[in-house]
Design a protein around this motif. Sequence first.
Motif, PDB file in Angstrom:
ATOM      1  N   UNK A 183       0.830  -1.202   0.000  1.00 33.66           N
ATOM      2  CA  UNK A 183       0.000   0.000   0.000  1.00 33.66           C
ATOM      3  C   UNK A 183       0.866   1.253   0.000  1.00 33.66           C
ATOM      4  N   UNK A 184       1.945   1.237   0.795  1.00 33.05           N
ATOM      5  CA  UNK A 184       2.859   2.373   0.831  1.00 33.05           C
ATOM      6  C   UNK A 184       3.456   2.630  -0.547  1.00 33.05           C
ATOM      7  N   UNK A 185       3.914   1.578  -1.196  1.00 31.89           N
ATOM      8  CA  UNK A 185       4.509   1.718  -2.519  1.00 31.89           C
ATOM      9  C   UNK A 185       3.487   2.259  -3.514  1.00 31.89           C
ATOM     10  N   UNK A 186       2.254   1.800  -3.399  1.00 37.48           N
ATOM     11  CA  UNK A 186       1.193   2.265  -4.291  1.00 37.48           C
ATOM     12  C   UNK A 186       0.976   3.769  -4.142  1.00 37.48           C
ATOM     13  N   UNK A 187       0.934   4.237  -2.902  1.00 37.20           N
ATOM     14  CA  UNK A 187       0.733   5.664  -2.649  1.00 37.20           C
ATOM     15  C   UNK A 187       1.908   6.467  -3.172  1.00 37.20           C
ATOM     16  N   UNK A 188       3.128   6.029  -2.851  1.00 33.54           N
ATOM     17  CA  UNK A 188       4.330   6.753  -3.263  1.00 33.54           C
ATOM     18  C   UNK A 188       4.413   6.839  -4.776  1.00 33.54           C
ATOM     19  N   UNK A 189       4.197   5.728  -5.450  1.00 33.99           N
ATOM     20  CA  UNK A 189       4.256   5.736  -6.914  1.00 33.99           C
ATOM     21  C   UNK A 189       3.221   6.686  -7.508  1.00 33.99           C
ATOM     22  N   UNK A 190       2.012   6.675  -6.961  1.00 30.38           N
ATOM     23  CA  UNK A 190       0.948   7.518  -7.480  1.00 30.38           C
ATOM     24  C   UNK A 190       1.286   8.997  -7.317  1.00 30.38           C
ATOM     25  N   UNK A 191       1.797   9.364  -6.150  1.00 32.39           N
ATOM     26  CA  UNK A 191       2.156  10.767  -5.898  1.00 32.39           C
ATOM     27  C   UNK A 191       3.283  11.195  -6.829  1.00 32.39           C
ATOM     28  N   UNK A 192       4.309  10.361  -6.951  1.00 32.76           N
ATOM     29  CA  UNK A 192       5.442  10.693  -7.817  1.00 32.76           C
ATOM     30  C   UNK A 192       4.987  10.856  -9.263  1.00 32.76           C
ATOM     31  N   UNK A 193       4.120   9.962  -9.710  1.00 37.00           N
ATOM     32  CA  UNK A 193       3.610  10.067 -11.074  1.00 37.00           C
ATOM     33  C   UNK A 193       2.887  11.391 -11.282  1.00 37.00           C
ATOM     34  N   UNK A 194       2.047  11.771 -10.324  1.00 37.16           N
ATOM     35  CA  UNK A 194       1.328  13.023 -10.440  1.00 37.16           C
ATOM     36  C   UNK A 194       2.258  14.232 -10.446  1.00 37.16           C
ATOM     37  N   UNK A 195       3.263  14.204  -9.577  1.00 39.79           N
ATOM     38  CA  UNK A 195       4.189  15.336  -9.476  1.00 39.79           C
ATOM     39  C   UNK A 195       5.064  15.484 -10.718  1.00 39.79           C
ATOM     40  N   UNK A 196       5.414  14.368 -11.340  1.00 37.17           N
ATOM     41  CA  UNK A 196       6.360  14.423 -12.456  1.00 37.17           C
ATOM     42  C   UNK A 196       5.693  14.460 -13.828  1.00 37.17           C
ATOM     43  N   UNK A 208       9.365  20.658 -12.898  1.00 33.05           N
ATOM     44  CA  UNK A 208       9.491  20.920 -14.335  1.00 33.05           C
ATOM     45  C   UNK A 208      10.450  22.074 -14.603  1.00 33.05           C
ATOM     46  N   UNK A 209      10.385  23.103 -13.768  1.00 35.74           N
ATOM     47  CA  UNK A 209      11.238  24.265 -13.952  1.00 35.74           C
ATOM     48  C   UNK A 209      12.709  23.947 -13.738  1.00 35.74           C
ATOM     49  N   UNK A 210      12.990  22.876 -13.014  1.00 40.79           N
ATOM     50  CA  UNK A 210      14.375  22.502 -12.727  1.00 40.79           C
ATOM     51  C   UNK A 210      14.809  21.288 -13.534  1.00 40.79           C
ATOM     52  N   UNK A 211      14.162  21.057 -14.672  1.00 38.77           N
ATOM     53  CA  UNK A 211      14.616  20.024 -15.592  1.00 38.77           C
ATOM     54  C   UNK A 211      14.028  18.656 -15.384  1.00 38.77           C
ATOM     55  N   UNK A 212      13.073  18.526 -14.468  1.00 36.03           N
ATOM     56  CA  UNK A 212      12.490  17.224 -14.189  1.00 36.03           C
ATOM     57  C   UNK A 212      13.185  16.519 -13.040  1.00 36.03           C
ATOM     58  N   UNK A 213      12.571  15.454 -12.563  1.00 34.81           N
ATOM     59  CA  UNK A 213      13.107  14.714 -11.418  1.00 34.81           C
ATOM     60  C   UNK A 213      13.779  13.427 -11.866  1.00 34.81           C
ATOM     61  N   UNK A 214      14.777  13.012 -11.090  1.00 36.43           N
ATOM     62  CA  UNK A 214      15.389  11.708 -11.288  1.00 36.43           C
ATOM     63  C   UNK A 214      14.570  10.704 -10.492  1.00 36.43           C
ATOM     64  N   UNK A 215      14.026   9.690 -11.171  1.00 35.07           N
ATOM     65  CA  UNK A 215      13.122   8.745 -10.529  1.00 35.07           C
ATOM     66  C   UNK A 215      13.657   7.328 -10.691  1.00 35.07           C
ATOM     67  N   UNK A 216      13.815   6.623  -9.584  1.00 37.07           N
ATOM     68  CA  UNK A 216      14.243   5.224  -9.615  1.00 37.07           C
ATOM     69  C   UNK A 216      13.172   4.375 -10.296  1.00 37.07           C
ATOM     70  N   UNK A 217      13.564   3.408 -11.134  1.00 38.28           N
ATOM     71  CA  UNK A 217      12.582   2.507 -11.745  1.00 38.28           C
ATOM     72  C   UNK A 217      11.694   1.832 -10.709  1.00 38.28           C
ATOM     73  N   UNK A 218      12.211   1.647  -9.513  1.00 36.51           N
ATOM     74  CA  UNK A 218      11.465   1.020  -8.423  1.00 36.51           C
ATOM     75  C   UNK A 218      10.209   1.804  -8.068  1.00 36.51           C
ATOM     76  N   UNK A 219      10.233   3.120  -8.329  1.00 38.07           N
ATOM     77  CA  UNK A 219       9.135   3.969  -7.904  1.00 38.07           C
ATOM     78  C   UNK A 219       8.258   4.443  -9.062  1.00 38.07           C
ATOM     79  N   UNK A 220       8.425   3.862 -10.220  1.00 40.53           N
ATOM     80  CA  UNK A 220       7.573   4.171 -11.349  1.00 40.53           C
ATOM     81  C   UNK A 220       6.304   3.342 -11.306  1.00 40.53           C
ATOM     82  N   UNK A 221       5.203   3.907 -11.796  1.00 39.17           N
ATOM     83  CA  UNK A 221       3.980   3.138 -11.894  1.00 39.17           C
ATOM     84  C   UNK A 221       4.169   1.982 -12.882  1.00 39.17           C
ATOM     85  N   UNK A 222       3.586   0.840 -12.604  1.00 44.23           N
ATOM     86  CA  UNK A 222       3.685  -0.276 -13.564  1.00 44.23           C
ATOM     87  C   UNK A 222       3.108   0.142 -14.904  1.00 44.23           C
ATOM     88  N   UNK A 223       3.746  -0.279 -15.981  1.00 48.57           N
ATOM     89  CA  UNK A 223       3.273   0.092 -17.315  1.00 48.57           C
ATOM     90  C   UNK A 223       2.104  -0.794 -17.730  1.00 48.57           C
TER      91      UNK A 223
END
Length: 223
Positions: A183-196, A208-223
């Motif tokens: 559940x924690x991972x689900x929340x974190x991934x969702x927030x990161x997706x929305x922010x980025x 966006x103004x600072x060139x985008x965020x570096x995101x670990x593949x571990x924290x990306x939403x499943x494709x």
Amino acid sequence: MKSEQQFWQDVASGVNPGWTVRVDPLSAGPTPNFTRNDAFIYVVDVASGWLGAGATTTEDAAKILASSRTLLADQDNVLTLGSVNTADVAGKAIALCGAAHADAAAPEVAAAVSMTVAALHETQTYARAVHANRQSGQADMAGHWIYIAYRTKNGEGIITRPVWVSSIHPGIGQTGRFLDPDRLLEIVRSVIHGDTSSTQTSVGDAIAADGGAMVSPKLLLPS
């Protein structure tokens, strides 16, 4: 002037509520029950995918806040950090933990979780959570607090984002226990997706103004 390493050691020793700190709760085993604790803090370094978590009480959180403010008032201790802003200090501590893949014994981990408590107190999210908690008869700091630290591609700083989940939220929050890792991972991934993926929020716009965020593949939403 003290070294940066000494600063983190000072934070770890000077802000010590006696809580249990866990590293990478996503790979941890069964979550123990902390009956007395009502505040659960999760810190996330988005670039590395590193996570840490700590459990404490509303009363101890108030002590952490006071101690953190005292430490940050010592200008000599924070010169190497370039800021006395608690959000900046918490974000840098989280990023350092992620870059080092720090374990629970590292002073930076205790410092990161402790400074996050102080940083959370200064957010609108905290004010809204306190109001909601008081309406439902909960302690002010009760609930699950996720503090996400983004390292941007342009390297011009660390952008932080607070998230609060009520301990009585149906199907999500838990009282006296860490969130379920999935559940924690689900929340974190969702927030990161929305922010980025959107600039409709202040966090998304700053990323966006600072060139985008570096995101670990571990924290990306499943494709």
